[in-house]
Write an enzyme that holds these catalytic residues in place. Structure first.
Site, mmCIF file in Angstrom:
data_model
loop_
_atom_site.group_PDB
_atom_site.id
_atom_site.type_symbol
_atom_site.label_atom_id
_atom_site.label_comp_id
_atom_site.label_asym_id
_atom_site.label_seq_id
_atom_site.Cartn_x
_atom_site.Cartn_y
_atom_site.Cartn_z
ATOM 1 N N LYS A 195 50.989 -12.519 0.637
ATOM 2 C CA LYS A 195 51.629 -11.086 0.129
ATOM 3 C C LYS A 195 51.196 -9.733 0.585
ATOM 4 C CE LYS A 195 50.544 -8.032 -2.532
ATOM 5 N NZ LYS A 195 51.156 -6.824 -2.492
ATOM 6 N N GLU A 269 37.108 -11.110 0.861
ATOM 7 C CA GLU A 269 36.368 -10.394 1.523
ATOM 8 C C GLU A 269 36.693 -9.048 0.802
ATOM 9 O OE1 GLU A 269 34.532 -10.554 4.230
ATOM 10 O OE2 GLU A 269 36.104 -11.734 4.824
ATOM 11 N N CYS A 303 36.442 -1.227 5.771
ATOM 12 C CA CYS A 303 35.881 -2.326 4.302
ATOM 13 C C CYS A 303 33.794 -2.105 4.873
ATOM 14 C CB CYS A 303 35.838 -3.594 3.951
ATOM 15 S SG CYS A 303 36.356 -4.669 5.020
ATOM 16 N N GLU A 400 32.407 3.455 -2.545
ATOM 17 C CA GLU A 400 33.229 3.157 -1.161
ATOM 18 C C GLU A 400 34.253 4.449 -1.308
ATOM 19 O OE1 GLU A 400 35.791 -0.798 -0.938
ATOM 20 O OE2 GLU A 400 35.003 -0.252 1.492
#
Lengths: 493, 287
Positions: A195, A269, A303, A400
């Protein structure tokens, strides 16, 4: 001081580049994309669609099918049947040959893929052309070779495939993440339901066309577009044996939670907040270039971005003034222009989130510096940003942001900066800049993170494992380690 | 009268290299399989567990920096100490209901297992490290590093061999552990702390608790300073709770429930790798 005033003078000079727009004439984007299930593009049973648009001008690019529960189920059953009847039994060397074919087709269509990647996601064409697409092809090429050599990867034990892998990928490196997921899964004998992210489905759908062209047996790879609900349906589908997810730590934790009552395997991840450490004995200009790359690469939608900068006190002013100068020379604008350094923010929602953090940073007392650019009227944009006068407990240091926002602190001793670097729930990556070899080994050993870049940053290669410690995820992608999440070790008693 | 009274041993927890009673003051009365000997084990609490995690975390930074050679020697030392006390462990296993033959076999295998993993201490890194052939002018290498603090729910039915088999792979790899002994038969595990105590294992590297799984599994898996959980409980409710709680800080969870520890194939370096993180370090090549 002289360094400072020189930088200021430079920044006021205006640099003019002629436009160098990549032509979009030869690319093809269908007005409507259906779901890729069982080797065919099929209408969604849900009858629902959404749009993918260009974040640089907010224009709609294509209508995309939104997979509902029956669609997800259909895709998973197609993958299961392909696993049971074909892929698990096929000669492993043939599996490899299909992957080689896919790698070649990606190379052949690399220009088209790069343009579509930039149109759909807003990243500069220079990056999609030189990084995303070549690495995606290289990933398939690398794992293709593993298909018939798995016995060498797990000495002393036999590794067997798991079954149907449900894979959910993010919007920051759309095709590359699809390659990272599909290639090792297929090489080790699993079938896939992938997806893509809601805001960047197009290159995954082009990959579906490539997969068709490669004559991959029907159902071995299924690509279903949709939103978060589609992903959730995939995670919870009982016929999925393994989940691989790249995205936020928040969603990763939700996935772990919803798999708790099952025996499904998972690899994740997740987010990061990497420390990039500049020691006083570093090569200054290289370090400045490295800092720019560590945080502004792909608009900071990375990331493993080096979003926490730690500069040794004696060189702190020098580094910051050089960063200002360098930032003012970055070119922000049309992602399809070959001169562009900073493209568009991927979506409206992400821009809102970045702006929220800019406000938080300022409200918490941080000193903000943004490079001076004219921002296009249409689309989603954020100028490269630095924050100074902040400390370890500030939210912009801890959380983040996933945008072009760098939080800068200084340090005096190496022990101090290692403690600060590790003071984070994340542990995906880290950087260290110094000309002293022994310091590189010491610092890189002590940083608790899965990838350490010494005197460089944001480098990737299919042969090299990537993945996080702590809350940055579970498992590795890339390299030999990248096979482990897709196999069971079977002959252990 | 010429009789001499038995000296009965007080069995305690093993936390931070000290034999301490549970802070809760609770006990678990255990009666041996022939019903003629009673032992009061400590009934460990959440607080005991937290103290043990703190000790583990402090010990981790130290143990992680021991050389593989040094860790190997310490593990081999544990084997030496166990060997010198094998009569004690054989009789304890018999006391817990095993046949003499099986007990002798289990102690022998336990010693062998320690020696097996002692030998891996400076080798698994070589098997699982690589220099990656990147296609750009950079040099990089990947090698394993320990995950951190690991909480372990030891097997219920393999009191000594299973206990050793689940903690040693984590420990040889540089992790520190807090382990819950078999709740039905904790005797061997608690006695094993005496072996550890005389084996130069630094304080806090291995912490041993006796208590109930359904009381502690939640804490073992929800503590935010624990990096991984090894679960040998066969209770599905425990497993689900552990998996759910692991989401809080993305703990790695390993289910070893179905492994038959008496089988020689139940030992391998992949178990060491379960509690390892692979780190890749890059550097440019140039002048």
């Amino acid at each position: 001081m002289s360094e400072n005033s020189k930088a200021k003078k430079n920044s006021s000079m205006s640099w003019k580049y002629s436009n160098a727009l990549e032509s979009i004439e030869h690319i093809s984007i269908s007005p409507v994309y259906k779901l890729f299930i069982g080797g065919k593009f099929v209408n969604p049973i849900s009858k629902k669609y959404f749009h993918s648009s260009n974040p640089a001008n907010e224009k709609k690019l294509a209508k995309i099918a939104l997979a509902g529960k029956s669609d997800v189920n259909k895709a998973v059953l197609a993958a299961k049947s392909a696993y049971d009847n074909i892929w698990e039994k096929i000669d492993p060397k043939e599996r490899g040959k299909y992957l080689f074919r896919i790698a070649r087709l990606i190379q052949e269509k690399s220009r088209e893929l790069a343009i579509i990647e930039s149109l759909d996601g807003g990243k500069p064409i220079r990056e999609s052309r030189d990084i995303d697409i070549p690495l995606a092809a290289a990933h398939f090429f690398y794992y293709a070779g593993w298909a018939d050599k798995l016995d060498y990867a797990f000495p002393g034990r036999k590794a067997s495939s798991i079954g149907v892998a449900g894979q959910i990928i993010p919007w920051n490196f759309p095709l590359l993440m699809a390659a990272w997921k599909i290639a090792p899964a297929l090489a080790s004998g699993n079938t896939v339901v992938l997806k893509p992210a809601e805001s960047t489905p197009l290159t995954a759908l082009k990959l579906a066309e490539i997969i068709q062209e490669a004559d991959l047996p029907a159902g071995v790879v299924n690509i279903i577009t949709g939103d978060g609900t589609t992903g959730e349906l995939l995670v919870n589908n009982p016929n999925v044996d393994k989940i691989a997810f790249t995205g936020s730590t928040k969603v990763g934790k939700m996935i772990i939670n919803s798999l708790a009552a099952t025996k499904k395997k998972y690899s994740l991840e997740l987010g990061g907040k990497a420390a990039n450490i500049i020691c006083e004995d570093a090569a200054i200009d290289q370090a400045v270039e490295g800092i720019i790359n560590s945080i502004f690469f792909n608009q900071g939608h990375v990331c493993c971005a080096g979003s926490r900068l730690y500069v040794q006190e004696s060189i702190s002013n020098q580094i910051i003034s050089k960063l200002h100068s360098r930032m003012d020379h970055l070119i922000l604008g049309d992602p399809l222009d070959k001169n562009t350094d900073i493209g568009a923010i991927n979506s409206k929602a992400q821009l809102k989130r970045i702006k929220m953090y800019l406000d938080i940073g300022k409200k918490d007392g941080g000193e903000i510096y943004q490079s001076k650019h004219s921002i296009p009227k249409k689309g989603y944009w954020c100028a490269p940003t630095l924050f100074t006068d902040i400390s370890q407990s500030h939210r912009i240091v801890q959380e983040e942001i996933f945008g072009p926002v760098l939080a800068i602190q200084s340090f005096r001793t190496i022990d101090e900066v290692i403690a600060k670097a590790n003071n984070s729930p994340y542990g995906l990556s880290g950087g260290v800049w110094t000309d002293k070899g022994s310091k590189i080994f010491q610092v890189s050993k002590k940083i608790r993170a899965g990838v350490i870049w010494a005197n460089t940053f944001n480098k990737f290669d299919p042969t090299s494992p990537f993945g996080g410690y702590k809350e940055s995820g579970i498992g590795r992608e890339g390299g030999l380690e990248g096979l482990s999440p897709y196999v069971n070790i079977v002959n252990r008693n | 009268m010429n009789t001499s009274l038995d000296i009965k041993k007080t069995y305690k927890l093993y936390i931070d290299g000290k034999f301490s009673r549970t802070e809760s003051g609770r006990y678990i009365q255990w009666v041996d399989s022939k019903n003629n000997q009673t032992i009061n084990f400590c009934h460990a609490s959440r607080k005991d567990f937290r103290n043990a995690v703190q000790a583990s975390r402090n010990a981790f930074n130290n143990w992680n920096n021991f050389s593989g050679y040094n860790r190997g020697q310490i593990l081999y030392r544990i084997a030496e100490m166990l060997d010198s006390r094998k009569e004690q462990f054989i009789s304890e296993l018999i006391l817990q209901g095993k046949s003499k033959k099986k007990s002798i076999q289990e102690v022998k295998q336990s010693i062998d297992r320690l020696v097996y993993y002692a030998g891996w201490s400076d080798k698994f890194q070589q098997i699982f490290s690589r220099v990656n052939p990147v296609s750009t002018p950079y040099y990089n290498f990947s090698s394993p590093e320990p995950t951190g603090v690991v909480s372990v729910i030891a097997p219920k039915n393999s009191y000594l061999l299973g206990f050793i088999s689940v903690i040693v792979p984590a420990v040889v790899g540089g992790n520190t552990v807090v382990v819950l002994a078999s709740e039905d038969n904790p005797l061997c595990a608690i006695s094993f702390s005496e072996v550890l105590h005389s084996s130069d294992v630094p304080n806090g590297v291995i912490n041993i608790l006796s208590g109930y799984c359904n009381e502690l599994a939640g804490h073992f898996s929800s503590h935010m300073d624990v990096n991984a959980v090894i679960n040998c409980s066969s209770d599905l409710k425990d497993s689900e709770l552990i998996r759910k709680n692991s989401s809080l800080n993305v703990k790695r969870v390993f289910d070893y429930e179905s492994i038959d520890w008496t089988h020689v194939d139940s030992q391998d370096p992949y178990l060491i790798m379960d509690c390892q993180e692979v780190k890749t370090t890059w550097h440019p090549i140039g002048y």
